[in-house]
Design an enzyme around this catalytic site. Structure first.
Site, mmCIF file in Angstrom:
data_model
loop_
_atom_site.group_PDB
_atom_site.id
_atom_site.type_symbol
_atom_site.label_atom_id
_atom_site.label_comp_id
_atom_site.label_asym_id
_atom_site.label_seq_id
_atom_site.Cartn_x
_atom_site.Cartn_y
_atom_site.Cartn_z
ATOM 1 N N HIS A 52 65.830 23.832 -13.455
ATOM 2 C CA HIS A 52 65.872 25.186 -12.909
ATOM 3 C C HIS A 52 64.672 26.021 -13.350
ATOM 4 C CE1 HIS A 52 69.795 24.725 -11.101
ATOM 5 N NE2 HIS A 52 70.337 24.347 -12.244
ATOM 6 N N ARG A 77 65.315 18.247 -20.084
ATOM 7 C CA ARG A 77 66.161 17.988 -18.914
ATOM 8 C C ARG A 77 65.288 17.711 -17.699
ATOM 9 N NH1 ARG A 77 70.932 21.930 -16.722
ATOM 10 N NH2 ARG A 77 69.194 23.347 -16.259
ATOM 11 N N ASP A 91 57.326 8.246 -20.285
ATOM 12 C CA ASP A 91 55.947 7.868 -20.601
ATOM 13 C C ASP A 91 55.136 9.011 -21.201
ATOM 14 O OD1 ASP A 91 56.288 5.246 -19.907
ATOM 15 O OD2 ASP A 91 55.266 5.373 -17.971
ATOM 16 N N GLU A 156 79.123 18.334 -15.357
ATOM 17 C CA GLU A 156 79.141 19.703 -14.848
ATOM 18 C C GLU A 156 79.758 19.812 -13.466
ATOM 19 O OE1 GLU A 156 75.140 21.239 -14.628
ATOM 20 O OE2 GLU A 156 74.288 19.272 -14.267
ATOM 21 N N ASP A 182 77.911 25.295 -13.612
ATOM 22 C CA ASP A 182 78.099 24.447 -12.433
ATOM 23 C C ASP A 182 79.525 23.920 -12.362
ATOM 24 O OD1 ASP A 182 75.687 24.152 -10.728
ATOM 25 O OD2 ASP A 182 74.742 23.573 -12.599
#
Length: 272
Positions: A52, A77, A91, A156, A182
């Site tokens: 977000h 996240r 990576d 969620e 959520d």
């Protein structure tokens, strides 16, 4: 001779070693400077968000570099649980990966494969080109890679809570993280993460994780909610965010020194 490197402990290892719940905050601004300020706060972990927030690979890598000098654990996240996206995040040196919107054990199993090299998984091999291995300065990185990564899946939705026992039982899942916002929306209580039904769903996820021996974390910006979930056995809690702290603090300055002279009504502003 090149410098031989060792990687920091994973978030999962820190949870296991800690005698108390770990307290953290979100870093959503995309700023390495803000991330570094948060890293030096004394909190246990920071959550750098790309779902977000306006974060890309370059900004996340810069933030990881900025917080590396501090004892804080950086969790990142990803925007969604795609195998190629996950490979690129790993990576650049993300060790503690949080994947949003995990609704089933089958989805969780796919994510475990995404973070592991063959034959156990499908992660592409590019360690000599990658910060993950510090460009092959971490000895035996390919063989030891699973021990350098913590996989956290986000529960969620109502579907995820219904399947939380099976999700928690998936081998390779290091922790669950419950997102009440959520979850509330999926349960028909949009904007009401404190609704009794939502609270009970969160508590049921904590109970399921504890029964399976898997740490469970919760996002809880309201202090009373954080305390409730800590008392229920949450192993880690996110109690604030850089952007929310700045928004509320700047509003408080305006309220104190300008007040109603600007024509605004402070009661209309959200408390989170």
């Amino acid at each position: 001779m090149p410098v031989r490197m060792t990687l920091p402990s994973t978030f999962g290892a820190r949870l296991e070693a800690s005698a108390r719940p770990l307290i953290g905050m979100w870093v959503c601004s995309g700023s390495p400077l803000v991330a570094e300020i948060a890293a030096g706060s004394g909190l246990d972990w920071v959550l750098i968000d790309a779902e977000h927030s306006a974060n890309g690979l370059e900004s996340i890598q810069a933030q990881l570099q900025a917080v590396a000098a501090y004892p804080v654990a950086p969790v990142v996240r990803v925007p969604f649980g795609d195998t190629v996206v996950i490979k690129r995040y790993l990576d650049i040196g993300v060790q503690n990966l949080l994947v949003p919107m995990v609704d089933s054990a089958e989805q969780a199993e796919g994510l475990v494969r995404a973070v592991r090299y063959p034959p156990e998984g499908v992660r592409g091999v590019g360690s000599s080109l990658a910060r993950a291995s510090r460009w092959n300065r971490v000895e035996h990185y390919l063989a030891d890679a699973p021990s350098t990564i913590s996989l956290i899946v986000q529960v969620e939705s109502a579907a995820a809570v219904a399947d939380v026992d099976r999700i928690a039982a998936v081998d390779g899942i290091d922790a669950l993280f419950v997102g009440p916002a959520d979850l509330a929306a999926s349960m028909g209580h949009l904007g009401q993460p404190g609704h009794p039904d939502v609270v009970e769903a969160v508590l049921s996820a904590i109970r399921a994780g504890r029964a399976a021996g898997v740490p469970v974390g919760v996002n809880a910006f309201v202090a009373a909610d954080a305390e409730r979930y800590l008392e229920a056995g949450a192993s880690f809690v996110a109690v604030g965010a850089d952007v929310a702290l700045l928004a509320r603090a700047s509003e408080a300055l305006a309220d104190r020194f300008i007040g109603d002279a600007a024509g605004g009504d402070a009661s209309d502003r959200p408390s989170y």
